[in-house]
Design a protein around this motif. Structure first.
Motif, PDB file in Angstrom:
ATOM      1  N   ILE A 172      -6.009   0.082   5.326  1.00 35.99           N
ATOM      2  CA  ILE A 172      -7.224   0.754   4.834  1.00 35.99           C
ATOM      3  C   ILE A 172      -8.452  -0.157   4.932  1.00 35.99           C
ATOM      4  O   ILE A 172      -9.386  -0.070   4.148  1.00 35.99           O
ATOM      5  N   ASN A 173      -8.462  -1.022   5.936  1.00 37.36           N
ATOM      6  CA  ASN A 173      -9.614  -1.896   6.160  1.00 37.36           C
ATOM      7  C   ASN A 173     -10.102  -1.855   7.600  1.00 37.36           C
ATOM      8  O   ASN A 173     -10.901  -2.678   8.009  1.00 37.36           O
ATOM      9  N   TYR A 179      -5.460   6.922  -7.096  1.00 36.25           N
ATOM     10  CA  TYR A 179      -6.019   5.579  -7.073  1.00 36.25           C
ATOM     11  C   TYR A 179      -5.406   4.653  -8.112  1.00 36.25           C
ATOM     12  O   TYR A 179      -5.611   3.439  -8.058  1.00 36.25           O
ATOM     13  N   PHE A 230       0.802  -1.220   0.000  1.00 33.88           N
ATOM     14  CA  PHE A 230       0.000   0.000   0.000  1.00 33.88           C
ATOM     15  C   PHE A 230       0.837   1.273   0.000  1.00 33.88           C
ATOM     16  O   PHE A 230       0.310   2.364  -0.225  1.00 33.88           O
ATOM     17  N   ARG A 261      -5.657  11.409  -3.152  1.00 29.36           N
ATOM     18  CA  ARG A 261      -5.184  10.053  -3.381  1.00 29.36           C
ATOM     19  C   ARG A 261      -5.056   9.737  -4.866  1.00 29.36           C
ATOM     20  O   ARG A 261      -5.935  10.054  -5.668  1.00 29.36           O
ATOM     21  N   GLY A 309     -10.899   1.302  10.636  1.00 34.99           N
ATOM     22  CA  GLY A 309     -10.777   2.700  11.022  1.00 34.99           C
ATOM     23  C   GLY A 309     -10.330   2.916  12.443  1.00 34.99           C
ATOM     24  O   GLY A 309      -9.695   3.927  12.745  1.00 34.99           O
ATOM     25  N   TYR A 363      -0.197   5.183  -0.427  1.00 33.97           N
ATOM     26  CA  TYR A 363      -0.173   6.100   0.709  1.00 33.97           C
ATOM     27  C   TYR A 363       0.761   7.277   0.461  1.00 33.97           C
ATOM     28  O   TYR A 363       0.510   8.396   0.915  1.00 33.97           O
ATOM     29  N   GLU A 370      -4.720   6.583   7.551  1.00 31.89           N
ATOM     30  CA  GLU A 370      -4.936   6.523   6.099  1.00 31.89           C
ATOM     31  C   GLU A 370      -6.396   6.590   5.717  1.00 31.89           C
ATOM     32  O   GLU A 370      -6.749   6.886   4.573  1.00 31.89           O
ATOM     33  N   ILE A 371      -7.289   6.315   6.677  1.00 33.63           N
ATOM     34  CA  ILE A 371      -8.719   6.288   6.391  1.00 33.63           C
ATOM     35  C   ILE A 371      -9.293   7.687   6.249  1.00 33.63           C
ATOM     36  O   ILE A 371     -10.077   7.977   5.352  1.00 33.63           O
ATOM     37  N   THR A 374      -0.839   3.818  10.664  1.00 31.57           N
ATOM     38  CA  THR A 374      -1.246   3.646   9.276  1.00 31.57           C
ATOM     39  C   THR A 374      -1.403   2.156   9.017  1.00 31.57           C
ATOM     40  O   THR A 374      -0.443   1.395   9.129  1.00 31.57           O
ATOM     41  N   ILE A 378     -14.154  10.638   4.784  1.00 35.75           N
ATOM     42  CA  ILE A 378     -12.772  10.862   5.193  1.00 35.75           C
ATOM     43  C   ILE A 378     -12.613  12.112   6.048  1.00 35.75           C
ATOM     44  O   ILE A 378     -11.502  12.477   6.403  1.00 35.75           O
ATOM     45  N   ILE A 416     -13.651   2.029  -1.422  1.00 33.42           N
ATOM     46  CA  ILE A 416     -12.758   2.922  -0.695  1.00 33.42           C
ATOM     47  C   ILE A 416     -13.185   4.377  -0.886  1.00 33.42           C
ATOM     48  O   ILE A 416     -13.176   5.168   0.060  1.00 33.42           O
TER      49      ILE A 416
END
Length: 357
Positions: free
Chosen positions: A162-163, A187, A114, A185, A165, A118, A178-179, A159, A204, A199
């Motif tokens: 991203i799964n 992508y 990731f 970003r 929070g 990031y 990162e959330i 960090t 955010i 995502i």
């Protein structure tokens, strides 16, 4: 590394309001009594620490070990993992990784894929104002009105993958930087393109991170007010109990944070328009509440649900606990009852909600 990350994306949109499996730590290392440096006394709320060190370390090591194409690969992987693991603050990431991914190394290894993504918004991830300390202090002080002797946890910003929070560990609350940061970003660098629409749907705003802090705080407090062992409580697999755990934490958090709720506000209109039919359905389903398919119908079902909003068990639990609280004459006692609902008896809360119609 890749196969593990795909598995962890099941129910990823639950980041909107903190998964039970994410925000509740199941590590056997968790204890009812935690070390003094992990919390502040209620009268010392101003001394709560918000610690950003792990995220700063991550990007420093990324710069050290990345190749010309912006990835970490080959012989650089294991030095990166070892140095990152050994630099982590207070063992928080180790405990979280062990519980969440069943491996003490997973969080350190899987983040590698990731990092190019990031890096596209690293300035926002590295901001040290993600959590509003004044908001935290106000919320912690507000808790004093209900629990004068509460122990309050410090907050660790990290960090992740991203799964998830937010969560709790024996050291305190953890929040994923990162959330909740950035519209910058890139992508095209995201390692799993099929999940990009999901995502992008995750709120955010900084305020969502603050609200998650108070949700996790209530989970942290919940586990010190149970009459069963922590491990037994954390491993409950029952629709009603799980909904009351999550809904209770979310409702109580609104009492200390000024009424803000990620979970309830998200699907408010749908729930209000269908609350009678949802209640009838829920009452029927809790009769088989330990069935995995029944649980998935209400919780942790973001990928499977198409005909209605996901995770309505959160919102149902919220409303059940809200009805109980609003019907009580003594609000402080009602607050404590919601914390120890297993001791009080779940039927009491169901009856309160039934009476609200």
């Amino acid at each position: 590394m890749f196969y593990l990350k795909r598995a962890t994306f099941i129910g990823v949109t639950l980041l909107l309001f903190a998964l039970f499996t994410g925000c509740v730590s199941k590590s056997k290392e968790l204890k009812r009594d935690i070390s003094k440096d992990a919390y502040v006394d209620i009268g010392e709320a101003e001394n709560v620490k918000i610690i950003y060190d792990d995220t700063k370390t991550l990007f420093a090591l990324y710069d050290k070990y990345k190749s010309d194409d912006g990835t970490i690969k080959g012989s650089s992987i294991y030095p990166f993992v070892d140095e990152y693991k050994n630099s982590a603050v207070d063992g928080v990431l180790y405990e979280f990784s062990q519980r969440r991914y069943k491996s003490s190394y997973s969080i350190y290894e899987d983040v590698i894929d990731f990092l190019p993504f990031y890096n596209s918004y690293r300035e926002d991830i590295l901001r040290e104002d993600l959590i509003d300390k004044e908001y935290v202090i106000r919320s912690y002080k507000r808790l004093r009105e209900f629990i004068p002797d509460a122990k309050l946890p410090n907050i660790y910003v990290f960090t992740g993958l991203i799964n998830n929070g937010g969560s709790i560990t024996s050291k305190g609350i953890i929040i994923a930087a990162e959330i909740f940061n950035s519209n910058k970003r890139d992508y095209s660098l995201f390692p799993m393109p099929e999940f990009i629409p999901v995502i992008k749907s995750i709120p955010i705003e900084r305020d969502n991170a603050n609200t998650m802090v108070t949700h996790e705080l209530m989970h942290y407090i919940q586990f010190s007010h149970q009459n069963i062992e922590r491990e037994q409580f954390l491993n409950i697999k029952n629709l009603l109990t799980m909904s009351l755990i999550e809904g209770g934490a979310e409702f109580l958090s609104t009492l200390i944070n000024g009424g803000k709720s990620n979970a309830f506000n998200l699907f408010y209109d749908y729930f209000e328009d269908n609350k009678l039919s949802l209640w009838s359905e829920f009452k029927e389903d809790i009769k088989n509440g330990e069935d995995r398919e029944v649980i998935k119908k209400w919780l942790y079902n973001a990928r499977e649900t198409r005909d209605r909003p996901p995770d309505l068990g959160y919102t149902m639990g919220f409303n059940i606990m809200k009805s109980y609280y609003e019907s009580a004459d003594n609000k402080r006692e009602a607050f404590m009852d919601i914390l120890r609902f297993k001791e009080i008896g779940e039927q009491v809360f169901l009856d309160a909600y039934e009476s609200s119609f």
